[in-house]
Design a protein around this motif. Structure first.
Motif, mmCIF file in Angstrom:
data_model
loop_
_atom_site.group_PDB
_atom_site.id
_atom_site.type_symbol
_atom_site.label_atom_id
_atom_site.label_comp_id
_atom_site.label_asym_id
_atom_site.label_seq_id
_atom_site.Cartn_x
_atom_site.Cartn_y
_atom_site.Cartn_z
ATOM 1 N N UNK A 54 57.270 -17.325 -45.130
ATOM 2 C CA UNK A 54 58.493 -17.384 -45.938
ATOM 3 C C UNK A 54 58.690 -16.107 -46.746
ATOM 4 N N UNK A 55 57.622 -15.330 -46.947
ATOM 5 C CA UNK A 55 57.742 -14.091 -47.731
ATOM 6 C C UNK A 55 58.633 -13.098 -46.986
ATOM 7 N N UNK A 56 59.602 -12.523 -47.716
ATOM 8 C CA UNK A 56 60.462 -11.499 -47.117
ATOM 9 C C UNK A 56 59.882 -10.122 -47.455
ATOM 10 N N UNK A 57 59.760 -9.292 -46.414
ATOM 11 C CA UNK A 57 59.207 -7.942 -46.616
ATOM 12 C C UNK A 57 60.234 -6.914 -46.159
ATOM 13 N N UNK A 58 60.074 -5.673 -46.615
ATOM 14 C CA UNK A 58 60.923 -4.601 -46.090
ATOM 15 C C UNK A 58 60.278 -4.025 -44.844
ATOM 16 N N UNK A 59 61.101 -3.582 -43.939
ATOM 17 C CA UNK A 59 60.602 -3.032 -42.667
ATOM 18 C C UNK A 59 61.279 -1.709 -42.397
ATOM 19 N N UNK A 60 60.594 -0.839 -41.680
ATOM 20 C CA UNK A 60 61.224 0.344 -41.108
ATOM 21 C C UNK A 60 61.200 0.184 -39.600
ATOM 22 N N UNK A 61 62.085 0.903 -38.914
ATOM 23 C CA UNK A 61 62.062 0.858 -37.455
ATOM 24 C C UNK A 61 60.711 1.367 -36.959
#
Ligand SMILES: Cc1cc2nc3c(=O)[nH]c(=O)nc-3n(C[C@H](O)[C@H](O)[C@H](O)COP(=O)(O)OP(=O)(O)OC[C@H]3O[C@@H](n4cnc5c(N)ncnc54)[C@H](O)[C@@H]3O)c2cc1C
Ligand code: FES
Length: 351
Positions: A124-131
């Protein structure tokens, strides 16, 4: 007025009434993975692999452009209220039917992000992502014979490739301290049972460290194999030396999880001018670590000099590139990579 123009005007109005937060900030609360948002991902599951490693299953948001097996992603995650960025190799195949991706993380002693992901991250944790990025990938034309030379958590990009491509002739030489430390051990033995892999598994606590110069005893045709190697610096340095000594440097592809530090010099007093903090630093510790330890919010990414996610203006003084020993002196507009630079005398960074 067209409906698109109307929508754009309504959006601008909304931005005015929601300043300083933007509508996108509110939307992030309800729909973080929507199209058009900064790329995010949601952790959907955490599967233990060994006592200190776990696979994190992530559903990327709409802007995700996919990856090639062997590539890595940068993730940004909040640990104790601080957003920290780290790089992790993707361990799922590129064509996974459900669109989810996995990374596999090994917790290292005192590691902030790795311990958080392995021991505390919750679905459920939302994380930031890079391509996804990186050149540690198989070529379009698949080699006839492949060798993966891996150790510890360095198995991760190789596992991504093993799961992705059906190759005719693959050997893996993998080292870990003990049998129970071998990440993906069951998956590897399944591949062996299906005759998709020849595996040489070394347990360094009992077998000792791999001597790369004696690799021919384990893999007689090693020199004919296109090789991908990932593991601690000692293994990769030895492999680069051995392949080069045999005139085979172009057959070896390596992926490093940490920069090779070749030169350290004198340190100095480091001032973070925006935060107003001044600390003493030695000549071997990256300024990124110096700043984080002093509680300064430092941008970062790979932490090894490849992504430029950490560049920061150098306002005064000089820094040393830990990989080359090169000194950079402050001039207007000069940016330094704090993850691979240390103080070379007193210096001032704009953070
Ligand atoms: C391209 C790339 C791909 C990567 N893929 C993976 C992967 O698939 N799985 C994985 O587990 N890790 C991977 N890493 C390493 C990962 O990015 C982090 O460096 C690692 O998880 C440690 O972060 P941390 O926040 O826990 O440690 P930190 O809190 O940053 O560091 C804690 C201490 O450990 C030392 N340290 C930092 N990194 C390492 C390291 N890698 N090995 C040993 N000591 C270290 C630091 O100097 C410090 O003393 C990859 C790195 C890169 C650059
Ligand atoms: S954090 Fe990637 S270059 Fe410094």
């Amino acid at each position: 007025m067209t409906s698109a123009a109307l929508r754009s005007r309504a959006w601008k109005l909304l931005e005015l009434v929601t300043t300083p937060l933007l509508p996108s900030d509110y939307l992030d609360l309800v729909s973080p993975l929507r199209a058009g948002a900064d790329l995010r991902g949601r952790i959907e599951a955490v599967h233990p692999e060994t006592a200190d490693a776990a696979t994190i299953v992530i559903r990327p948001g709409r802007g995700w452009r996919g990856h090639r097996a062997g590539q890595y992603i940068r993730i940004g995650i909040d640990v104790d209220g601080v957003r920290l960025w780290r790089a992790y190799s993707v361990t799922s195949p590129a064509n996974r039917a459900d669109g989810r991706i996995t990374i596999t993380v090994k917790a290292i002693p005192d590691g902030k992000v790795s311990n958080h992901l392995v021991r505390r991250a919750k679905p459920g944790t939302v994380i930031q992502l890079d391509q996804a990025c990186g050149e540690f990938v198989l070529p379009e034309t698949k080699p006839a014979k492949v060798l993966y030379l891996t150790a510890g958590s360095g198995i991760t990009p190789a596992m991504g490739m093993l799961r992705d491509a059906d190759l005719d002739d693959v050997v893996m030489v993998h080292s870990a301290p003990r049998e129970e430390d071998v990440i993906f051990r069951n998956d590897l033995h399944d591949l062996v049972a299906d005759e998709k892999l020849r595996l040489v598994e070394l347990h360094t606590d009992t077998d000792g460290m791999l001597d790369v110069t004696r690799l021919h005893e384990l893999v007689p045709d090693w020199a004919e194999r296109e090789t991908w190697a990932c593991g601690p610096a000692g293994l990769l340095d030895a492999a680069e030396e051995h392949w080069a000594a045999n005139g085979l440097a172009d057959r070896l592809h390596t992926e490093r999880f940490r920069p090779s530090v070749v030169v350290a010099g004198d340190g100095g007093e480091v001032t973070f001018s925006t935060t107003g903090k001044t600390v003493e630093a030695d000549g071997a510790t990256p300024l990124l670590d110096v700043g984080e330890d002093a509680g300064v919010l430092m941008p970062s990414g790979c932490r090894m000099g490849i992504c430029f996610g950490c560049v920061t203006p150098l306002k005064a003084g000089a820094v040393r590139d830990l990989r080359t020993g090169e000194i950079t002196e402050a001039e207007p507009g000069v940016l330094v990579q704090t993850c691979v630079s240390a103080a070379a005398g007193p210096c001032e960074l704009e953070r």
